[in-house]
Design an enzyme around this catalytic site. Structure first.
Site, short mmCIF file in Angstrom:
data_model
loop_
_atom_site.label_atom_id
_atom_site.label_comp_id
_atom_site.label_asym_id
_atom_site.label_seq_id
_atom_site.Cartn_x
_atom_site.Cartn_y
_atom_site.Cartn_z
N GLN A 184 7.16 -31.36 -44.99
CA GLN A 184 8.24 -31.38 -45.67
C GLN A 184 8.99 -32.79 -45.50
O GLN A 184 9.14 -33.13 -44.58
CB GLN A 184 9.30 -30.17 -45.22
CG GLN A 184 10.42 -30.18 -45.98
CD GLN A 184 11.46 -29.07 -45.49
OE1 GLN A 184 12.04 -29.39 -44.40
NE2 GLN A 184 11.62 -28.16 -46.00
N GLU A 200 19.43 -25.96 -48.94
CA GLU A 200 20.12 -25.74 -47.85
C GLU A 200 21.20 -26.54 -47.55
O GLU A 200 21.69 -26.84 -46.67
CB GLU A 200 19.21 -25.73 -46.58
CG GLU A 200 18.83 -24.31 -46.10
CD GLU A 200 17.90 -23.43 -47.04
OE1 GLU A 200 17.39 -24.13 -48.02
OE2 GLU A 200 17.55 -22.30 -46.79
N TYR A 214 21.39 -30.20 -48.02
CA TYR A 214 20.95 -31.47 -47.53
C TYR A 214 20.86 -32.38 -48.52
O TYR A 214 21.45 -31.96 -49.78
CB TYR A 214 19.24 -31.37 -47.03
CG TYR A 214 19.32 -30.66 -45.79
CD1 TYR A 214 19.78 -31.21 -44.69
CD2 TYR A 214 18.39 -29.47 -45.58
CE1 TYR A 214 19.68 -30.56 -43.26
CE2 TYR A 214 18.44 -28.70 -44.26
CZ TYR A 214 18.91 -29.36 -43.12
OH TYR A 214 18.99 -28.75 -42.09
N ARG A 247 11.76 -27.16 -53.28
CA ARG A 247 12.48 -26.18 -52.58
C ARG A 247 13.88 -26.41 -53.03
O ARG A 247 14.60 -27.30 -52.87
CB ARG A 247 12.53 -26.41 -50.91
CG ARG A 247 13.47 -25.41 -50.40
CD ARG A 247 12.66 -24.37 -49.62
NE ARG A 247 13.62 -23.47 -48.69
CZ ARG A 247 13.72 -23.53 -47.55
NH1 ARG A 247 12.91 -24.39 -46.69
NH2 ARG A 247 14.59 -22.60 -46.99
N HIS A 273 23.73 -24.73 -45.16
CA HIS A 273 24.21 -24.68 -43.92
C HIS A 273 25.61 -24.03 -43.66
O HIS A 273 25.98 -23.42 -42.59
CB HIS A 273 23.48 -25.74 -43.02
CG HIS A 273 22.18 -25.38 -42.86
ND1 HIS A 273 21.39 -24.67 -42.57
CD2 HIS A 273 21.32 -26.62 -42.85
CE1 HIS A 273 20.10 -24.86 -42.48
NE2 HIS A 273 19.94 -26.11 -42.67
N GLN A 284 17.31 -16.33 -31.09
CA GLN A 284 17.87 -16.89 -29.69
C GLN A 284 17.01 -17.77 -29.20
O GLN A 284 17.64 -18.91 -28.55
CB GLN A 284 17.91 -15.57 -28.73
CG GLN A 284 19.04 -14.75 -28.93
CD GLN A 284 19.02 -13.26 -27.99
OE1 GLN A 284 19.19 -12.34 -28.63
NE2 GLN A 284 18.89 -13.50 -26.69
N LYS A 312 39.57 -13.66 -19.76
CA LYS A 312 39.32 -15.01 -19.92
C LYS A 312 40.21 -15.52 -21.43
O LYS A 312 40.41 -14.77 -22.16
CB LYS A 312 37.92 -15.77 -20.20
CG LYS A 312 37.30 -15.16 -21.28
CD LYS A 312 35.86 -16.10 -21.28
CE LYS A 312 34.65 -15.45 -20.77
NZ LYS A 312 34.18 -14.13 -20.88
P1 NAP Z 1 28.39 -10.54 -20.82
O1 NAP Z 1 28.04 -11.35 -21.99
O2 NAP Z 1 28.23 -11.11 -19.45
O3 NAP Z 1 29.80 -10.04 -20.93
C1 NAP Z 1 30.50 -9.15 -19.91
C2 NAP Z 1 31.97 -9.30 -20.21
O4 NAP Z 1 32.65 -8.45 -19.09
C3 NAP Z 1 32.48 -10.43 -20.02
O5 NAP Z 1 32.87 -10.95 -21.45
C4 NAP Z 1 33.54 -10.46 -18.92
O6 NAP Z 1 34.53 -11.03 -19.72
C5 NAP Z 1 33.69 -9.06 -18.99
N1 NAP Z 1 33.79 -8.71 -17.38
C6 NAP Z 1 32.96 -9.44 -16.34
N2 NAP Z 1 33.26 -8.69 -15.14
C7 NAP Z 1 34.37 -8.07 -15.22
C8 NAP Z 1 35.31 -7.31 -14.44
N3 NAP Z 1 34.98 -7.09 -13.09
N4 NAP Z 1 36.13 -6.52 -14.94
C9 NAP Z 1 36.37 -6.56 -16.40
N5 NAP Z 1 35.64 -7.36 -17.19
C10 NAP Z 1 34.57 -7.87 -16.71
O7 NAP Z 1 27.35 -9.31 -20.56
P2 NAP Z 1 27.18 -8.16 -21.80
O8 NAP Z 1 28.00 -8.23 -22.73
O9 NAP Z 1 26.79 -7.10 -21.03
O10 NAP Z 1 25.95 -8.71 -22.42
C11 NAP Z 1 24.70 -9.13 -21.36
C12 NAP Z 1 23.67 -9.95 -22.04
O11 NAP Z 1 22.84 -9.65 -23.09
C13 NAP Z 1 24.51 -11.27 -22.32
O12 NAP Z 1 23.56 -12.33 -21.75
C14 NAP Z 1 24.50 -11.32 -23.73
O13 NAP Z 1 24.59 -12.74 -24.30
C15 NAP Z 1 23.21 -10.75 -24.18
N6 NAP Z 1 23.75 -9.90 -25.53
C16 NAP Z 1 23.96 -10.84 -26.61
C17 NAP Z 1 24.33 -10.16 -27.61
C18 NAP Z 1 24.74 -11.37 -29.02
O14 NAP Z 1 24.35 -12.22 -28.98
N7 NAP Z 1 25.00 -10.58 -29.97
C19 NAP Z 1 24.27 -8.93 -27.80
C20 NAP Z 1 24.26 -8.02 -26.76
C21 NAP Z 1 23.91 -8.67 -25.56
P3 NAP Z 1 36.02 -11.52 -19.03
O15 NAP Z 1 35.58 -11.81 -17.34
O16 NAP Z 1 36.70 -12.70 -19.76
O17 NAP Z 1 36.81 -10.20 -18.90
FE1 SF4 Z 2 13.40 -16.66 -33.67
FE2 SF4 Z 2 11.56 -15.22 -32.26
FE3 SF4 Z 2 14.09 -14.39 -32.65
FE4 SF4 Z 2 12.26 -14.43 -34.62
S1 SF4 Z 2 12.24 -13.07 -33.04
S2 SF4 Z 2 14.45 -14.98 -34.68
S3 SF4 Z 2 11.34 -16.21 -34.31
S4 SF4 Z 2 13.58 -16.09 -31.61
#
Ligand code: NAP
Ligand code: SF4
Length: 660
Positions: free
Chosen positions: A102, A166, A168, A216, A254, A341, A552
């Site tokens: 590409q 995209e 570019y 593309r 993008h 991710q 926070k």
């Molecule tokens: P997290 O991302 O660590 O979030 C937990 C939240 O709880 C924080 O925002 C925190 O915010 C709050 N918290 C922590 N301790 C607390 C307390 N004692 N009292 C009240 N609030 C408290 O954890 P998670 O939401 O359980 O997710 C777990 C993992 O899965 C993470 O790594 C996340 O990135 C991943 N995940 C990602 C996605 C996505 O990208 N869409 C979706 C699902 C899960 P404050 O302290 O500011 O209140």
């Molecule tokens: Fe990227 Fe793998 Fe997630 Fe597909 S499953 S979006 S290739 S990290």
């Protein structure tokens, strides 16, 4: 005869034949940027070629330094650079596939001060303001594209893909949004198209007739002041006349604020646009975006939407995708769940890409899975992502594995994720592991909470006991209105019409989307017309009033992935979710959730409070085994709960299992 006869049929291009209709689309991994990584890049592509892909398209290579994506990024400008690529092209050809390089000029998306564009207009997603190319500069650029293509041919490539979509550089010349020129390269649609058409014409002249040129083409711009549909069609016809062999589909710039590849985009959501374009040209057309399984690809082709299907991320997830389809083993495919991710989220922070569900992706020479030297008896406790990846990897290497899971089904946190609207793809990973457990002979014990006494006889013990939801110490946390996210999402506990969510991390945001979801057409929600035009978003109203609260300061959702976070934030906004940052929790009672924000007391008068306050490790068994003098391997959430994600869990499980 396979279940996918169209997808797997060859395509005769006149001077050469592709062995099937499957294109591995361009996806920058970061291995392109340093000569030191050429061997790794060769093996990465070779595995996909051996797996049966018809045509591979590399990540983007700049035709000159101004076109670099970032300083010192990949380019194809010298004979020495071309010579290094022989290792890559030879490895792909040995696997029976074909490969195109590409050629991508980043234009105003270049993350460095040398950037150029049609006009000096900064992109909303890049701090660097581009310099407007002079008319002579544009002509020199066309020479550079043609020269890069010539070098690619010398390097053994079967073709090039000219990146015209995209948002570019070439796309920047095509759209009035970014092209305000008044010379022969701007103004009228014909002038705006001149760069794209000249690049193809000069490239064809440079490489000869028997070399693949894929163009593309941006078939849906999804930004204001993009090209009109008529302009897009005319461009396709002119590109064909200028010598393109194949036209590939690009969807969205993008900087577009319409999601095009994340997991909540329905499968094959944009192929109708390629279908509308296809009758206007006579060369083969490729379609793309959110196609990840052979059945979907076959349907798209038999419907006549396109002649070929391009998939990029699905080949990170599974190098043997085509072979498995051809052998009617689609249920063994490790499906890309479009989470971004470990691929795009890595690239945007300058890390090398891999894949969440396949940590070997772009690590083929480093994470090698050899048969075990001595088969051992191994117990794995916990069938979430960490335990599953460890168990199947151990089994595939010849160990005798018992997998214990206290719940009645496998999946752990993925079993929760798959129930979130727009995250249904996570079920594919559970299907993949279910099949792999059977194929690798892992004995699965569901509904079985293993204790230290059950594990005494094993040579090795892997603890992947995961996490449990944190229960914050807020007065009234045991009030009947309080539920955990597990109660709500996994067990379907009834939730009232007014809800407060405590914690706005990944799971808090997911739960907000779960509770505000109402079925409706995806394209209308984002304002995408049937022809790819941009209209007014019309989201279906939420069935509930939802407050999403965090302690926070700062915007909600800024810990989410770089390429996915904005989609979640936009979805919450569209559903009218009240987002409250900087809150202190005071108590929960019959009135609802009492908080303090900026020194002011507030009551959120809700029927239900859902706790999404992060996780704590489940480590009872770790302590128990340590007490008995055993030294188990501890992985995933049981190892570190903070910021646990499935990417780390699967990577850790696989790497441990590769060593035992
Ligand atoms: P997290 O991302 O660590 O979030 C937990 C939240 O709880 C924080 O925002 C925190 O915010 C709050 N918290 C922590 N301790 C607390 C307390 N004692 N009292 C009240 N609030 C408290 O954890 P998670 O939401 O359980 O997710 C777990 C993992 O899965 C993470 O790594 C996340 O990135 C991943 N995940 C990602 C996605 C996505 O990208 N869409 C979706 C699902 C899960 P404050 O302290 O500011 O209140
Ligand atoms: Fe990227 Fe793998 Fe997630 Fe597909 S499953 S979006 S290739 S990290």
């Amino acid at each position: 005869m396979t279940g996918y006869p169209t997808l797997l049929s060859p395509l005769d291009l006149g001077f050469t034949t592709l062995r099937n209709r499957v294109v591995m689309g361009s996806m920058h991994t970061g291995l392109e940027d340093s000569p030191r990584d050429t061997g790794k890049l060769a093996e990465y592509f070779a595995e996909r070629s051996r797996g049966g892909v018809g045509l591979i398209v590399t990540g983007g290579y700049a035709p000159n330094r101004t076109g670099w994506l970032k300083p010192f990024a990949s380019k194809m400008t010298t004979r020495a650079e071309a010579a290094r690529h022989r290792e890559v092209t030879a490895a792909v050809h040995e696997g029976g596939g074909k490969i195109a390089m590409q050629l991508l000029h980043a234009g105003r998306y270049a993350y460095h001060p040398l950037s150029v564009s049609a006009s000096s207009i900064k992109a909303p997603i890049n701090p660097f303001r581009p310099r407007a190319l002079s008319s002579r500069g544009v002509r020199a650029l066309i020479d550079d594209f043609a020269r890069s293509a010539e070098l690619a041919r010398q390097a053994g490539y079967d073709g090039v893909e000219i990146m015209g979509s995209e948002g570019y550089l070439i796309n920047q010349f095509l759209a009035p949004r970014t092209n305000k020129r008044t010379d022969e390269w701007g103004g009228s649609p014909e002038n705006r198209r001149r760069l794209a058409v000249e690049v193809v014409r000069r490239t064809r002249a440079a490489v000869g007739a028997d070399f693949i040129i894929v163009y593309r083409l941006s078939m849906a711009e999804l930004v204001p002041d993009g090209q009109t549909w008529d302009e897009i069609v005319t461009l396709g016809q002119e590109v064909e006349a200028a010598g393109a062999t194949i036209i590939n589909t690009g969807i969205g710039w993008h900087e577009a604020r319409v999601p095009t590849i994340v997991t909540s985009v329905p499968r094959a959501a944009f192929t109708s646009i390629t279908a509308a374009f296809r009758p206007h040209v006579s060369i083969p057309v490729v379609t793309s975006n959110r196609i990840n399984m052979p059945q979907v690809a076959e349907e798209v082709l038999t419907r006549g939407d396109a002649d070929l299907v391009s998939m990029a991320r699905p080949f990170l997830a599974d190098p043997d995708w085509v072979r498995k389809a051809a052998e009617d083993r689609a249920d063994e495919i490790n499906t890309c769940i479009a989470c971004n991710q470990a691929c795009l989220d890595h690239i945007f922070v300058n890390k090398k890409a891999s894949c969440m569900v396949n940590p070997r992706a772009a690590r083929e020479t480093e994470l090698v899975l050899l048969p075990a030297r001595r088969a051992k008896r191994v117990a794995v406790v916990g069938a979430g992502p960490a335990g599953l990846s460890a168990a199947v990897t151990l089994g595939s290497r010849g160990h005798a594995v018992d997998l214990f899971e206290a719940a009645s089904e496998i999946g752990g946190q993925f079993d929760i994720a798959r129930r979130i609207p727009g995250k249904e793809e996570f079920a594919e990973t559970i299907r993949y592991y279910t099949r792999q457990l059977a194929l690798t002979g892992v004995k699965v014990h569901l509904g079985r909470r293993a204790g230290a006494e059950d594990l005494a006889e094993y040579d090795e013990v892997v603890l992947a006991t995961g996490v449990r939801p944190r229960v914050p110490s807020i007065p009234g946390i045991d009030h009947p209105s309080v539920l955990s996210y597990v109660d709500v999402v996994r067990h379907g506990a009834p939730v009232g019409a007014r809800v407060a969510i405590i914690g706005a991390g990944g799971i808090g945001v997911d739960v907000a989307e779960f509770l505000t979801h109402a079925p409706g057409p995806w394209a209308a929600e984002w304002g995408v017309g049937a022809d790819g035009s941009l209209g007014v978003p019309a989201p279906v109203a939420s069935p509930r009033e939802v407050y999403l609260v965090q302690r926070k300061e700062g915007p909600i959702g800024n810990t989410l992935g770089k390429t996915t976070g904005w989609v979640h934030r936009a979805a919450l906004k569209a559903k009218g979710v009240h987002r409250i940052s900087g809150a202190a929790y005071v108590r929960i009672d019959d009135e609802g959730l009492h908080i303090e924000v900026g020194g002011e007391a507030r009551v959120l008068a809700v029927d239900t409070v859902v706790v999404c306050a992060g996780q704590e490790s489940s480590r009872e068994l770790v302590e128990e085994l340590a007490g008995a003098g055993r030294a188990p391997h501890v992985i995933g959430g049981a190892d570190v709960a903070a910021e646990l994600d499935a990417k780390r869990a699967i990577d850790q499980g696989t790497r441990l299992a590769a060593r035992i």
